[in-house]
Design an enzyme around this catalytic site. Structure first.
Site, PDB file in Angstrom:
ATOM      1  CE  LYS A  78      -0.011   1.792 -12.354  1.00  0.00           C
ATOM      2  NZ  LYS A  78      -1.281   2.522 -12.018  1.00  0.00           N
ATOM      3  CG  HIS A 128       3.969   9.635  -8.584  1.00  0.00           C
ATOM      4  ND1 HIS A 128       4.114   8.470  -7.882  1.00  0.00           N
ATOM      5  CD2 HIS A 128       2.734   9.573  -9.142  1.00  0.00           C
ATOM      6  CE1 HIS A 128       3.000   7.751  -7.992  1.00  0.00           C
ATOM      7  NE2 HIS A 128       2.153   8.403  -8.743  1.00  0.00           N
ATOM      8  CB  SER A 155       2.224  -2.046 -13.407  1.00  0.00           C
ATOM      9  OG  SER A 155       1.158  -1.419 -12.768  1.00  0.00           O
TER      10      SER A 155
HETATM   11  S1  PPS Z   1      -0.135   4.778  -9.221  1.00  0.00           S
HETATM   12  O1  PPS Z   1      -0.933   5.014 -10.460  1.00  0.00           O
HETATM   13  O2  PPS Z   1       1.258   5.208  -9.390  1.00  0.00           O
HETATM   14  O3  PPS Z   1      -0.754   5.347  -8.030  1.00  0.00           O
HETATM   15  O4  PPS Z   1      -0.114   3.182  -9.098  1.00  0.00           O
HETATM   16  P1  PPS Z   1       0.402   2.360  -7.837  1.00  0.00           P
HETATM   17  O5  PPS Z   1      -0.657   2.349  -6.803  1.00  0.00           O
HETATM   18  O6  PPS Z   1       1.752   2.808  -7.456  1.00  0.00           O
HETATM   19  O7  PPS Z   1       0.574   0.909  -8.438  1.00  0.00           O
HETATM   20  C1  PPS Z   1      -0.517   0.137  -8.935  1.00  0.00           C
HETATM   21  C2  PPS Z   1      -0.039  -1.302  -8.882  1.00  0.00           C
HETATM   22  O8  PPS Z   1      -0.099  -1.773  -7.511  1.00  0.00           O
HETATM   23  C3  PPS Z   1      -0.927  -2.920  -7.463  1.00  0.00           C
HETATM   24  N1  PPS Z   1      -1.572  -3.012  -6.148  1.00  0.00           N
HETATM   25  C4  PPS Z   1      -1.459  -4.095  -5.349  1.00  0.00           C
HETATM   26  N2  PPS Z   1      -0.749  -5.228  -5.496  1.00  0.00           N
HETATM   27  C5  PPS Z   1      -0.848  -6.166  -4.506  1.00  0.00           C
HETATM   28  N3  PPS Z   1      -1.621  -6.004  -3.409  1.00  0.00           N
HETATM   29  C6  PPS Z   1      -2.332  -4.867  -3.211  1.00  0.00           C
HETATM   30  N4  PPS Z   1      -3.088  -4.750  -2.121  1.00  0.00           N
HETATM   31  C7  PPS Z   1      -2.263  -3.849  -4.217  1.00  0.00           C
HETATM   32  N5  PPS Z   1      -2.831  -2.623  -4.370  1.00  0.00           N
HETATM   33  C8  PPS Z   1      -2.393  -2.145  -5.550  1.00  0.00           C
HETATM   34  C9  PPS Z   1      -1.906  -2.711  -8.612  1.00  0.00           C
HETATM   35  O9  PPS Z   1      -2.587  -3.889  -8.926  1.00  0.00           O
HETATM   36  C10 PPS Z   1      -0.943  -2.251  -9.688  1.00  0.00           C
HETATM   37  O10 PPS Z   1      -0.075  -3.286 -10.137  1.00  0.00           O
HETATM   38  P2  PPS Z   1      -0.358  -4.229 -11.393  1.00  0.00           P
HETATM   39  O11 PPS Z   1       0.900  -5.000 -11.616  1.00  0.00           O
HETATM   40  O12 PPS Z   1      -0.709  -3.348 -12.558  1.00  0.00           O
HETATM   41  O13 PPS Z   1      -1.499  -5.126 -10.980  1.00  0.00           O
END
Ligand code: PPS
Length: 308
Positions: free
Chosen positions: A45, A100, A130
């Site tokens: 996340k 991870h 998140s």
């Molecule tokens: S995972 O399951 O570990 O692969 O998740 P991960 O991709 O690391 O994290 C998901 C969070 O990243 C946000 N996200 C973004 N935020 C802003 N801009 C872009 N383009 C973007 N892409 C992914 C996603 O919404 C999750 O955060 P939260 O706070 O839950 O919205």
């Protein structure tokens, strides 16, 4: 490989058995990195999918076709997840990998390699929020209980994938042992996506013309990614990720923790943070009393725009 209720424990850390087995961890530890590999490393996340998209778009010089036709887990498979060997068998060109795993599990595999490692960190208060919401929709993760219960488990480091503190410290304190290492934060990406894409392109030695950068930036915006089924996980069957219970692309904001933490929870977190991170070489810059940005002294290319 459903195993939705199975938990795998490896070197004291628990992981969802839906994606991992003891053999898949061993595969990751024994992995033969090539100098042309790029490895994205994150605690869950923290902006994993976002960085996968950024690297994809930088590598394609802003051409959106690959990002719009191939799911992220096939473009940038997680080393430790069961399907990785099959994906790599048929992949062409320089490999993009994701993990991870904590540093100590990959230290030997990375030793002597010139593979490029991109570490993405995110304000842990936003990570825990998140992650909590993700537990509600991802049926391969345990029931998180109340936010307060989940927060305690996160602070104790007993959630799946282990301690956020250990993960960040492990990778960043060993940055000097990694030949090519870029540290970047979700907050950097959020504050300046264009500049962050430039940093990634310079790190990957893949220069982009201005219009290519602009195209990459458009594809990596939250709204584009939210609507792109190749990255928003709507391709995953509902019994594995239930999108009626929440969205993978949930809010995409910095500082969302403020609407979830009580003042007392924030204070307790700050105490744990201060004690866990006191010896870290990372510099934590509080842009205002309520929003952290994590900056690194290990990064050879500090962002010039950052406000102290
Ligand atoms: S995972 O399951 O570990 O692969 O998740 P991960 O991709 O690391 O994290 C998901 C969070 O990243 C946000 N996200 C973004 N935020 C802003 N801009 C872009 N383009 C973007 N892409 C992914 C996603 O919404 C999750 O955060 P939260 O706070 O839950 O919205």
């Amino acid at each position: 490989m459903a195993r939705l209720d199975v938990t795998e424990t490896f070197h004291g850390i628990t992981y969802p058995g839906h994606l991992h087995t003891q053999d898949t961890f061993q595969y990751a530890m024994d992995f033969k990195f090539q100098d042309t590999d790029t490895l994205i490393v994150t605690y869950p996340k923290s902006g994993t999918t976002w960085m996968q998209e950024m690297v994809t778009l930088v590598s394609s010089k802003g051409n959106p076709v690959r990002a719009q036709t191939q799911p992220n887990w096939l473009r940038a498979p997680w080393l430790e997840q069961y399907y990785c060997p099959d994906v790599l068998k048929v992949s062409q060109g320089p490999r993009l990998l994701t993990t991870h795993l904590p540093y100590q599990l990959l230290a030997t595999a990375l030793q002597g390699s010139k593979a490029k490692v991109i570490y993405v960190a995110r304000n842990p208060k936003d990570v825990v929020v998140s992650y909590y919401h993700f537990h509600k929709m991802a049926n391969f993760l345990p029931n998180p209980g109340t936010f307060s219960e989940f927060l305690n488990a996160f602070m104790e480091g007993t959630v799946h994938y282990g301690s956020w503190f250990d993960h960040v410290k492990g990778w960043t304190s060993n940055a000097g042992n990694i030949h090519n290492f870029l540290y970047i934060t979700y907050e950097d990406m959020s504050e300046d996506l264009h500049g962050s894409l430039e940093r990634v392109s310079s790190f990957l030695q893949c220069p982009l013309a201005e219009e290519e950068l602009t195209s990459a930036e458009r594809c990596c915006s939250f709204s584009s990614m939210r609507d792109n089924s190749m990255v928003n996980y709507t391709l995953v069957p509902e019994d594995i990720m239930d999108h009626s219970k929440g969205k993978f692309m949930r809010k995409g904001k910095t500082g969302d923790w403020m609407s979830n933490f009580s003042e007392e929870q924030s204070r307790s977190f700050d105490k744990v943070f201060a004690s866990e991170m006191c010896e870290s070489s990372l510099e934590f810059v509080w842009k205002n009393p309520e929003e952290t940005s994590l900056k690194s002294r290990t990064d050879t290319e500090p962002l010039p725009h950052h406000a102290a």
